[in-house]
Scaffold this active site. Structure first.
Site, mmCIF file in Angstrom:
data_model
loop_
_atom_site.group_PDB
_atom_site.id
_atom_site.type_symbol
_atom_site.label_atom_id
_atom_site.label_comp_id
_atom_site.label_asym_id
_atom_site.label_seq_id
_atom_site.Cartn_x
_atom_site.Cartn_y
_atom_site.Cartn_z
ATOM 1 N N HIS A 17 -3.749 -13.778 46.953
ATOM 2 C CA HIS A 17 -4.295 -14.237 45.668
ATOM 3 C C HIS A 17 -5.817 -14.085 45.657
ATOM 4 O O HIS A 17 -6.410 -13.620 44.693
ATOM 5 C CB HIS A 17 -3.970 -15.721 45.435
ATOM 6 N N LYS A 41 9.036 -22.550 38.766
ATOM 7 C CA LYS A 41 9.347 -22.807 40.175
ATOM 8 C C LYS A 41 9.161 -24.304 40.399
ATOM 9 O O LYS A 41 8.491 -24.962 39.629
ATOM 10 C CB LYS A 41 8.390 -22.017 41.068
ATOM 11 N N ARG A 90 2.553 -6.454 44.088
ATOM 12 C CA ARG A 90 2.979 -5.981 45.414
ATOM 13 C C ARG A 90 4.061 -4.940 45.172
ATOM 14 O O ARG A 90 4.781 -5.038 44.175
ATOM 15 C CB ARG A 90 3.550 -7.133 46.245
HETATM 16 P P1 ADP Z 1 3.799 -16.660 39.520
HETATM 17 O O1 ADP Z 1 4.691 -17.861 39.577
HETATM 18 O O2 ADP Z 1 3.205 -16.390 38.179
HETATM 19 O O3 ADP Z 1 4.406 -15.408 40.124
HETATM 20 P P2 ADP Z 1 2.163 -16.726 41.904
HETATM 21 O O4 ADP Z 1 1.193 -17.770 42.323
HETATM 22 O O5 ADP Z 1 3.365 -16.514 42.764
HETATM 23 O O6 ADP Z 1 2.548 -17.090 40.407
HETATM 24 O O7 ADP Z 1 1.421 -15.331 41.756
HETATM 25 C C1 ADP Z 1 0.355 -15.182 40.859
HETATM 26 C C2 ADP Z 1 0.010 -13.718 40.757
HETATM 27 O O8 ADP Z 1 -0.466 -13.243 42.010
HETATM 28 C C3 ADP Z 1 1.181 -12.794 40.396
HETATM 29 O O9 ADP Z 1 0.684 -11.751 39.576
HETATM 30 C C4 ADP Z 1 1.633 -12.261 41.728
HETATM 31 O O10 ADP Z 1 2.271 -11.006 41.595
HETATM 32 C C5 ADP Z 1 0.287 -12.129 42.417
HETATM 33 N N1 ADP Z 1 0.398 -12.141 43.878
HETATM 34 C C6 ADP Z 1 1.066 -13.024 44.649
HETATM 35 N N2 ADP Z 1 0.943 -12.713 45.952
HETATM 36 C C7 ADP Z 1 0.169 -11.592 46.002
HETATM 37 C C8 ADP Z 1 -0.307 -10.732 47.059
HETATM 38 N N3 ADP Z 1 0.013 -10.964 48.339
HETATM 39 N N4 ADP Z 1 -1.069 -9.678 46.724
HETATM 40 C C9 ADP Z 1 -1.363 -9.429 45.428
HETATM 41 N N5 ADP Z 1 -0.940 -10.165 44.392
HETATM 42 C C10 ADP Z 1 -0.188 -11.233 44.668
#
Ligand code: ADP
Length: 170
Positions: A17, A41, A90
């Protein structure tokens, strides 16, 4: 002036992130990390703590702020005067869902543009879900989450012994 929002659950914030935050911050004038109040979630960390963990991580980034929001992401972006949504991608795992959401958001708010940044290769397999699994089992989180997030996870799972940082194996 380009004002953007990077929305997510951030349960918890990972280095993947933060990589997106830093890269997006260098492209726009103002970036808000938007943390869902009503995540589909079931988050491990309460909203206030997810916001605090992001706030602590962005202290060195003057054009970045963290804010919780509820309701539609596109409405939140409009509220703060933005026109751009940032998401991270990803390899295979994110594309279809992001594409589906992007088309829905386009329908709801044609004035908001989406910018997806590809993950950096070292974070390709990093997800908050996997981080929680590893933390629960007492594995090493070095290089995967900021140190203060590793501490928060340790407290959450009350890991016995020393810090999870720099110790143990997956
Ligand atoms: P959501 O519930 O909206 O998926 P997340 O916190 O899981 O929220 O992810 C927020 C954003 O960050 C999403 O666009 C997700 O694809 C991206 N993301 C999560 N992990 C990674 C990573 N390792 N590298 C790049 N982007 C990521």
């Amino acid at each position: 002036m380009v004002v953007a929002v990077y929305p997510g659950t951030f349960d918890p914030l990972t280095c993947g992130h933060m990589d997106i935050v830093e890269r997006a911050a260098s492209l726009v004038d103002e970036l808000t990390v938007g943390i869902y109040e009503n995540s589909a979630k079931q988050p491990l960390f309460p909203l206030e703590q997810r916001v605090r963990l992001v706030q602590e991580a962005i202290t060195g980034l003057p054009n970045v702020q963290a804010k919780a929001f509820k309701g539609l992401t596109v409405d939140f972006i409009r509220q703060i005067g933005g026109r751009l949504m940032i998401r991270g991608l990803r390899a295979n795992s994110d594309f279809e869902r992001e594409f589906e959401m992007a088309l829905m958001n386009r329908k709801l708010a044609p004035d908001i543009e989406l910018l997806c940044l590809m993950t950096s290769s070292q974070y390709q397999f990093l997800s908050s879900t996997l981080i929680k699994e590893v933390a629960k089992l007492g594995g090493c989180l070095e290089g995967m989450v900021p140190d203060h997030v590793a501490l928060a996870l340790k407290e959450k799972f009350s890991m016995p012994g020393e810090l999870a940082i720099g110790k143990g194996k997956m």
